[in-house]
Design a protein around this motif. Sequence first.
Motif, mmCIF file in Angstrom:
data_model
loop_
_atom_site.group_PDB
_atom_site.id
_atom_site.type_symbol
_atom_site.label_atom_id
_atom_site.label_comp_id
_atom_site.label_asym_id
_atom_site.label_seq_id
_atom_site.Cartn_x
_atom_site.Cartn_y
_atom_site.Cartn_z
ATOM 1 N N GLY A 131 0.920 -1.274 0.041
ATOM 2 C CA GLY A 131 -0.245 -0.042 -0.293
ATOM 3 C C GLY A 131 0.536 1.299 -0.617
ATOM 4 N N LEU A 132 2.652 1.476 -0.013
ATOM 5 C CA LEU A 132 2.849 2.519 -0.232
ATOM 6 C C LEU A 132 3.375 2.829 -1.172
ATOM 7 C CD1 LEU A 132 5.815 0.598 2.121
ATOM 8 C CD2 LEU A 132 3.887 2.393 2.814
ATOM 9 N N ILE A 133 2.725 3.030 -2.049
ATOM 10 C CA ILE A 133 2.126 3.431 -3.626
ATOM 11 C C ILE A 133 1.406 3.098 -4.514
ATOM 12 C CG2 ILE A 133 3.200 2.667 -5.503
ATOM 13 C CD1 ILE A 133 5.514 0.822 -5.110
ATOM 14 N N SER A 134 0.883 4.266 -3.878
ATOM 15 C CA SER A 134 -0.587 4.602 -3.639
ATOM 16 C C SER A 134 -1.383 4.446 -5.492
ATOM 17 C CB SER A 134 -1.547 5.862 -3.265
ATOM 18 O OG SER A 134 -0.858 7.208 -3.796
ATOM 19 N N PRO A 135 -1.020 4.849 -6.183
ATOM 20 C CA PRO A 135 -1.170 4.308 -7.557
ATOM 21 C C PRO A 135 -1.129 2.876 -7.823
ATOM 22 C CG PRO A 135 0.379 6.225 -8.140
ATOM 23 C CD PRO A 135 0.731 5.698 -6.472
ATOM 24 N N VAL A 136 -0.456 1.981 -7.461
ATOM 25 C CA VAL A 136 -1.042 0.776 -7.629
ATOM 26 C C VAL A 136 -2.615 0.139 -7.181
ATOM 27 C CG1 VAL A 136 -0.508 -1.402 -6.910
ATOM 28 C CG2 VAL A 136 1.245 0.730 -8.195
ATOM 29 N N SER A 137 -2.400 1.035 -5.730
ATOM 30 C CA SER A 137 -3.884 0.888 -5.000
ATOM 31 C C SER A 137 -4.679 0.977 -5.628
ATOM 32 C CB SER A 137 -4.195 1.367 -4.056
ATOM 33 O OG SER A 137 -2.842 0.994 -2.803
ATOM 34 N N PHE A 138 -4.564 2.212 -6.237
ATOM 35 C CA PHE A 138 -5.752 2.747 -7.271
ATOM 36 C C PHE A 138 -6.688 1.845 -8.177
ATOM 37 C CE2 PHE A 138 -7.681 5.985 -10.398
ATOM 38 C CZ PHE A 138 -8.180 7.103 -9.642
ATOM 39 N N LEU A 139 -5.018 1.645 -9.073
ATOM 40 C CA LEU A 139 -5.551 0.980 -10.454
ATOM 41 C C LEU A 139 -6.300 -0.725 -9.676
ATOM 42 C CD1 LEU A 139 -2.218 1.128 -12.339
ATOM 43 C CD2 LEU A 139 -4.493 2.084 -12.762
ATOM 44 N N PHE A 140 -5.916 -1.113 -8.725
ATOM 45 C CA PHE A 140 -6.654 -2.300 -8.365
ATOM 46 C C PHE A 140 -7.813 -1.714 -8.067
ATOM 47 C CE2 PHE A 140 -2.773 -4.245 -8.122
ATOM 48 C CZ PHE A 140 -2.598 -5.379 -8.031
ATOM 49 N N ASN A 141 -8.490 -0.865 -7.370
ATOM 50 C CA ASN A 141 -9.572 -0.560 -6.642
ATOM 51 C C ASN A 141 -10.733 -0.510 -8.688
ATOM 52 O OD1 ASN A 141 -9.863 -0.218 -4.713
ATOM 53 N ND2 ASN A 141 -9.405 1.718 -4.077
ATOM 54 N N TRP A 142 -9.387 0.200 -9.836
ATOM 55 C CA TRP A 142 -10.265 0.622 -10.770
ATOM 56 C C TRP A 142 -10.632 -1.031 -11.362
ATOM 57 C CZ3 TRP A 142 -12.997 4.063 -13.045
ATOM 58 C CH2 TRP A 142 -12.901 5.794 -12.022
ATOM 59 N N LEU A 143 -9.952 -2.175 -10.782
ATOM 60 C CA LEU A 143 -9.802 -3.711 -11.475
ATOM 61 C C LEU A 143 -10.638 -4.204 -11.107
ATOM 62 C CD1 LEU A 143 -8.897 -5.876 -13.531
ATOM 63 C CD2 LEU A 143 -7.463 -5.847 -10.731
ATOM 64 N N ILE A 144 -11.287 -3.519 -9.569
ATOM 65 C CA ILE A 144 -12.082 -4.040 -9.080
ATOM 66 C C ILE A 144 -13.168 -3.843 -9.477
ATOM 67 C CG2 ILE A 144 -13.923 -4.375 -6.789
ATOM 68 C CD1 ILE A 144 -11.392 -4.758 -5.828
ATOM 69 N N THR A 145 -13.868 -2.287 -9.874
ATOM 70 C CA THR A 145 -14.053 -1.974 -10.906
ATOM 71 C C THR A 145 -15.083 -1.986 -12.038
ATOM 72 O OG1 THR A 145 -14.132 0.657 -9.702
ATOM 73 C CG2 THR A 145 -15.489 0.581 -10.995
ATOM 74 N N VAL A 146 -14.192 -2.320 -12.920
ATOM 75 C CA VAL A 146 -14.374 -3.116 -13.991
ATOM 76 C C VAL A 146 -14.961 -4.663 -13.914
ATOM 77 C CG1 VAL A 146 -13.361 -4.107 -16.392
ATOM 78 C CG2 VAL A 146 -12.438 -2.064 -15.017
ATOM 79 N N ILE A 147 -14.344 -5.586 -12.617
ATOM 80 C CA ILE A 147 -14.901 -6.820 -13.250
ATOM 81 C C ILE A 147 -16.002 -6.539 -12.745
ATOM 82 C CG2 ILE A 147 -14.643 -8.789 -11.417
ATOM 83 C CD1 ILE A 147 -11.826 -8.076 -11.235
#
Length: 133
Positions: free
Chosen positions: A64-80
């Motif tokens: 969780g230290l690299i927040s853009p990656v966390s943001f992308l995982f939230n978008w991946l969940i949204t797309v799913i």
Amino acid sequence: MWLLQWPIRALILLLVTALPLGVEMSSFGTALLSAVVIGLLGTVLIWPLKLILGPVWAVTSVAGLISPVSFLFNWLITVILFGLAAWLIDGFRLRNGFVSAILGAIAYSVLSTVALRALGLADVDFTRAALIS
């Protein structure tokens, strides 16, 4: 609050179908049902998806230290969730498959956030929370 948001989210789904993203909706009734299903899927599946994607997220974002990656995982969940709703509902179609799911989910989240904030109905984020709140 959700009952007030529900028809607005259905209208936003219809607006997303008017954009050239490959998202198709047969009627307003289908959009109403889709808004409910997207919300229910988000409520029911958010924790299983986070458990499945959690180890990959932890490694790629350094816990969780690299927040853009966390943001992308939230978008991946949204797309799913968006794609799963389209798969479950007759009359809700993604013409270009995953590409339409990505573009449709992003447009739906952004438009929902803007509309609901403008109407004062919710304080939602641009990520997965905008899709399921």
